[in-house]
Motif scaffolding. Structure first.
Motif, PDB file in Angstrom:
ATOM      1  N   UNK A  87       1.018  -0.742  -0.409  1.00 61.50           N
ATOM      2  CA  UNK A  87      -0.148  -0.300   0.167  1.00 61.50           C
ATOM      3  C   UNK A  87       1.047   0.930  -0.031  1.00 61.50           C
ATOM      4  N   UNK A  88       1.770   2.129   0.684  1.00 62.61           N
ATOM      5  CA  UNK A  88       2.971   2.599   0.395  1.00 62.61           C
ATOM      6  C   UNK A  88       4.191   2.338  -0.678  1.00 62.61           C
ATOM      7  N   UNK A  89       4.533   2.863  -1.169  1.00 66.95           N
ATOM      8  CA  UNK A  89       6.265   3.081  -1.887  1.00 66.95           C
ATOM      9  C   UNK A  89       6.422   3.902  -2.412  1.00 66.95           C
ATOM     10  N   UNK A  90       7.621   3.348  -2.707  1.00 68.62           N
ATOM     11  CA  UNK A  90       8.595   5.210  -2.567  1.00 68.62           C
ATOM     12  C   UNK A  90       9.159   5.225  -3.980  1.00 68.62           C
ATOM     13  N   UNK A  91       9.482   6.483  -4.459  1.00 69.80           N
ATOM     14  CA  UNK A  91      10.214   6.547  -5.844  1.00 69.80           C
ATOM     15  C   UNK A  91      11.075   7.641  -5.650  1.00 69.80           C
ATOM     16  N   UNK A  92      12.204   6.914  -5.749  1.00 73.00           N
ATOM     17  CA  UNK A  92      13.766   7.324  -5.297  1.00 73.00           C
ATOM     18  C   UNK A  92      14.326   8.080  -5.751  1.00 73.00           C
ATOM     19  N   UNK A  93      15.093   8.831  -5.545  1.00 67.97           N
ATOM     20  CA  UNK A  93      16.029  10.101  -6.287  1.00 67.97           C
ATOM     21  C   UNK A  93      16.337   9.826  -7.257  1.00 67.97           C
ATOM     22  N   UNK A  94      17.883   9.117  -7.364  1.00 68.66           N
ATOM     23  CA  UNK A  94      18.957   8.714  -8.803  1.00 68.66           C
ATOM     24  C   UNK A  94      18.275   7.425  -9.112  1.00 68.66           C
ATOM     25  N   UNK A  95      17.372   7.773 -10.649  1.00 67.67           N
ATOM     26  CA  UNK A  95      17.614   6.697 -11.030  1.00 67.67           C
ATOM     27  C   UNK A  95      18.515   6.854 -11.679  1.00 67.67           C
ATOM     28  N   UNK A  96      19.983   6.413 -11.803  1.00 70.03           N
ATOM     29  CA  UNK A  96      20.579   6.309 -12.339  1.00 70.03           C
ATOM     30  C   UNK A  96      21.710   5.201 -10.992  1.00 70.03           C
ATOM     31  N   UNK A  97      21.572   5.033 -10.169  1.00 72.09           N
ATOM     32  CA  UNK A  97      20.812   3.861  -8.866  1.00 72.09           C
ATOM     33  C   UNK A  97      20.285   3.265  -8.134  1.00 72.09           C
ATOM     34  N   UNK A  98      18.929   3.458  -8.586  1.00 68.75           N
ATOM     35  CA  UNK A  98      17.910   2.816  -8.173  1.00 68.75           C
ATOM     36  C   UNK A  98      17.690   1.512  -8.708  1.00 68.75           C
ATOM     37  N   UNK A  99      18.166   1.710 -10.013  1.00 69.38           N
ATOM     38  CA  UNK A  99      17.979   0.652 -10.727  1.00 69.38           C
ATOM     39  C   UNK A  99      18.905   0.000 -10.939  1.00 69.38           C
ATOM     40  N   UNK A 100      19.026  -1.951 -10.900  1.00 62.39           N
ATOM     41  CA  UNK A 100      19.798  -2.889 -11.022  1.00 62.39           C
ATOM     42  C   UNK A 100      20.286  -2.647 -12.375  1.00 62.39           C
ATOM     43  N   UNK A 101      21.322  -2.387 -12.927  1.00 60.97           N
ATOM     44  CA  UNK A 101      22.224  -2.584 -14.345  1.00 60.97           C
ATOM     45  C   UNK A 101      22.136  -3.902 -14.968  1.00 60.97           C
ATOM     46  N   UNK A 102      21.855  -4.804 -13.910  1.00 63.64           N
ATOM     47  CA  UNK A 102      21.890  -6.774 -14.772  1.00 63.64           C
ATOM     48  C   UNK A 102      20.513  -7.200 -14.903  1.00 63.64           C
ATOM     49  N   UNK A 103      19.733  -6.143 -14.273  1.00 66.96           N
ATOM     50  CA  UNK A 103      18.117  -6.564 -14.474  1.00 66.96           C
ATOM     51  C   UNK A 103      17.153  -6.030 -15.555  1.00 66.96           C
ATOM     52  N   UNK A 160       6.271  -0.266 -24.804  1.00 72.17           N
ATOM     53  CA  UNK A 160       6.555  -1.605 -23.499  1.00 72.17           C
ATOM     54  C   UNK A 160       6.977  -2.890 -24.379  1.00 72.17           C
ATOM     55  N   UNK A 161       7.377  -2.636 -26.226  1.00 73.38           N
ATOM     56  CA  UNK A 161       8.417  -3.305 -26.626  1.00 73.38           C
ATOM     57  C   UNK A 161       9.548  -3.186 -26.499  1.00 73.38           C
ATOM     58  N   UNK A 162      10.337  -2.412 -24.985  1.00 74.39           N
ATOM     59  CA  UNK A 162      11.807  -2.465 -24.526  1.00 74.39           C
ATOM     60  C   UNK A 162      11.600  -2.535 -23.792  1.00 74.39           C
ATOM     61  N   UNK A 163      11.074  -4.196 -22.834  1.00 75.62           N
ATOM     62  CA  UNK A 163      10.742  -5.067 -21.800  1.00 75.62           C
ATOM     63  C   UNK A 163      11.842  -5.780 -21.281  1.00 75.62           C
ATOM     64  N   UNK A 164      12.917  -5.797 -22.363  1.00 74.80           N
ATOM     65  CA  UNK A 164      14.060  -6.587 -22.459  1.00 74.80           C
ATOM     66  C   UNK A 164      15.211  -5.522 -22.586  1.00 74.80           C
ATOM     67  N   UNK A 165      15.446  -4.394 -22.527  1.00 70.55           N
ATOM     68  CA  UNK A 165      16.323  -3.664 -22.687  1.00 70.55           C
ATOM     69  C   UNK A 165      16.799  -3.389 -21.354  1.00 70.55           C
ATOM     70  N   UNK A 166      18.064  -2.907 -20.838  1.00 63.83           N
ATOM     71  CA  UNK A 166      18.602  -2.786 -19.608  1.00 63.83           C
ATOM     72  C   UNK A 166      18.184  -1.151 -19.532  1.00 63.83           C
ATOM     73  N   UNK A 167      18.803  -1.064 -18.275  1.00 63.74           N
ATOM     74  CA  UNK A 167      18.689   0.623 -17.860  1.00 63.74           C
ATOM     75  C   UNK A 167      19.437   1.121 -17.758  1.00 63.74           C
ATOM     76  N   UNK A 168      20.643   1.108 -18.295  1.00 64.93           N
ATOM     77  CA  UNK A 168      22.220   1.975 -19.079  1.00 64.93           C
ATOM     78  C   UNK A 168      21.668   2.068 -20.742  1.00 64.93           C
ATOM     79  N   UNK A 169      20.130   1.389 -21.569  1.00 71.79           N
ATOM     80  CA  UNK A 169      19.707   1.714 -22.705  1.00 71.79           C
ATOM     81  C   UNK A 169      18.618   3.338 -22.814  1.00 71.79           C
TER      82      UNK A 169
END
Length: 337
Positions: A100-116, A153-162
């Motif tokens: 019920x309570x979620x969070x959006x973090x400050x830095x989009x460069x470090x808050x996403x796992x680069x290997x996923x 939605x077609x970018x579902x298999x891309x990685x954050x660095x893209x």
């Protein structure tokens, strides 16, 4: 948990305190003081409302978010969600709160796992809470979430660095939406983005709020950022809320000297109006949260400071017929032409 009607408090915080011990020594560490990051904060958040929390870096905004998310335990105080105490929740009740309570973090460069991949990042909440979406429908749900936040939605298999910074923050927002939360804590979600991208993300958050009936605690260090989205604004200084009111009250009728100083620093786009605005320049630095000033914590930088400011802590109460302000000499002052 019981549903809360629009306009009723969904989140109620009372006298929240978070102190971090300061320890010295290598083997036998001893506590020599405490960082008073959050020191007696009270507010409520109504269903469907956005509460902006504004203040300089180091005033305790992000610590407040972490405590409300149960990422840090409180030192004292209480917080209730839909009438139930957050800090007493355990087991299944706490799992439900995580939805019920979620969070959006400050830095989009470090808050996403680069290997996923993006699909794995947005779909990860479904792995933790499988009751929200059956396994066979998760890929479709992830595609829908990406489309909702304005991504292909077609970018579902891309990685954050893209992706660009703004696109990465949209991925973070999609992840926060996955479990259909009622409250999202936005911890400076646009401070790491370019100004033009900030406006796009702010507009997206407003659209999502209308579409899904979300409530936001929107944290920022810039008063101009939160004005577009906030229904009410709380101004923090050195661990305390010094002023709280509606968007109009804070921006058009500021009462506390610190709020007036912050507003005077907001850039004015029209060059013909810049010379008409009185800029308030604060003297000195922000005091240490380990050893804050006695009485009013803002007094060491305030042009109104008197003896009473050192002796008595000003209460956060309505003053002069206006909204709550924690200043012995609060008065309305126009700082923006």
């Amino acid at each position: 948990m019981a549903e809360v009607a629009a306009g009723e408090p969904i989140l109620d915080v009372r006298d929240l305190v978070k102190h971090f011990p300061v320890r010295v020594g290598v083997l036998f560490k001893r506590t020599v003081g405490y960082v008073r990051a959050v020191d007696g904060v009270s507010f409520d958040l109504k269903a469907g409302e956005t509460l902006g929390v504004v203040g300089e870096s180091g005033c305790g905004k992000s610590t407040l978010a972490q405590v409300l998310m149960r990422l840090e335990p409180p030192t004292s105080g209480s917080a209730s969600f839909e009438g139930r105490e957050i800090f007493r929740m355990r087991g299944a009740e706490l799992r439900r709160l995580r939805r019920d309570i979620q969070i959006v973090l400050q830095d989009p460069y470090t808050s996403l796992n680069p290997r996923m991949t993006v699909g794995d990042i947005v779909g990860e909440p479904f792995e933790i809470h499988p009751e929200v979406a059956p396994k066979g429908s998760r890929a479709g749900r992830v595609r829908d979430l990406l489309e909702v936040v304005g991504l292909n939605p077609e970018h579902i298999n891309r990685y954050p660095h893209q992706f660009s910074g703004g696109q990465r923050q949209r991925i973070g927002i999609a992840r926060a939406l996955a479990l259909r939360p009622k409250v999202i804590i936005c911890d400076e979600p646009v401070s790491a983005l370019d100004v033009s991208i900030q406006a796009q993300v702010m507009n997206l958050l407003g659209e999502l709020q209308d579409e899904f009936g979300l409530s936001y605690v929107f944290i920022a260090h810039d008063l101009s950022v939160v004005r577009h989205l906030s229904d009410r604004v709380a101004v923090m200084y050195l661990g305390k809320i010094v002023e709280i009111g509606t968007e109009e009250e804070i921006y058009e009728h500021p009462m506390h000297p610190y709020t007036q100083a912050l507003l005077s620093a907001v850039p004015v786009p029209d060059p013909t109006l810049r010379g008409q605005r009185q800029v308030i320049r604060l003297e000195g630095d922000v005091p240490s949260p380990v050893d804050p000033p006695s009485g009013c914590r803002f007094r060491t930088r305030c042009w109104k400071a008197a003896d009473v400011c050192a002796d008595e802590v000003p209460e956060l109460v309505p003053r002069g017929g206006g909204h709550p302000s924690a200043c012995h000499f609060a008065e309305e002052r126009s700082v923006v032409p």
